[in-house]
Design an enzyme around this catalytic site. Sequence first.
Site: not given
Length: 281
Positions: A49, A93, A116
């Site tokens: 990422k 994460q 997200d």
Amino acid sequence: MAEIIDGKAVAAKITEEIKQKVQTLTKKPTLAVILVGSDAASEIYVKNKEKKAKEIGFNSKTYRLDENTSENELRDLIISLNEDENVSGILLQLPLPKHLNGKDFIELIDPKKDVDGFHPINMGKLLTNSSPNAVSCTPKGVMRLLEEYNISLEGKLAVVIGRSNMVGKPLSVLLGQKNATVICAHSKTKDLEKITSQADIILSATGKSGLIKKNFVKSGAVVIDIGISRDKDGKISGDVDFSDIEPIASYITPVPGGVGPMTIAMLMENTLELYLKNAKL
Ligand code: NAP
């Protein structure tokens, strides 16, 4: 023989488009990524990422926190990133170490920076068709792949295997919004094979390598493999037995090179979209 859905190529095209747009901006979007602990797979995802964000021209800030980070430390970091007007998107994460509850910390992220799309407000907005700030990257990436390949969903029977908040649930909602008839199967589903073998589209997100075999798939079905499993040598495979199914499906995604690259491309797209929605331009 199925047409192979080339997620890598579609993701590269999308990434290039984002890069072009970012070049026109005087101030660059900032993606903040928080990694707690040293989970090997998470470390790989975070590095990928970071690399992609830099390649696109975003500012990328990764916060690597110790395995033993306390609830207060993580809370303080998220609050400071919420308040930092230079930060466009925050990604926490998952999974977190056992002593930290992922749900609690996702709820702490400002929904306007929830890159997200996992915050309950954004999930709720998705469910009620009311413009979430961001849609979960993997389901969004799957929908984009179907669109790129002109695979029509209206009136089709779509069977999603998996019902997680990250993948299966939002994907089922998105397919329904495109007028597919959706069945969401899971580990307690009885006679999965009987259900999937009627499907026009099978979308599998279980992480059970090789679960979907030829007898699960009707001739001409579209097969989307979201699962990722790693064997002891680190080799990646999906949920779908590719060589068994490729001769009978109409379209199929490979693993790797299918949905995976799209997930990262959608993360980049979400970062840019949040920046454009929220930045004081
Ligand atoms: P998860 O939270 O573990 O959910 C797995 C789902 O699969 C659960 O709903 C589970 O049912 C269901 N399931 C497990 N075994 C099954 C079986 N034998 N038959 C039917 N259903 C079964 O995982 P996730 O986060 O959704 O991720 C799913 C997979 O996608 C993983 O392999 C993950 O690595 C991969 N993934 C890939 C990407 C990508 O970019 N390609 C992104 C995210 C995730 P229950 O609810 O009954 O337990």
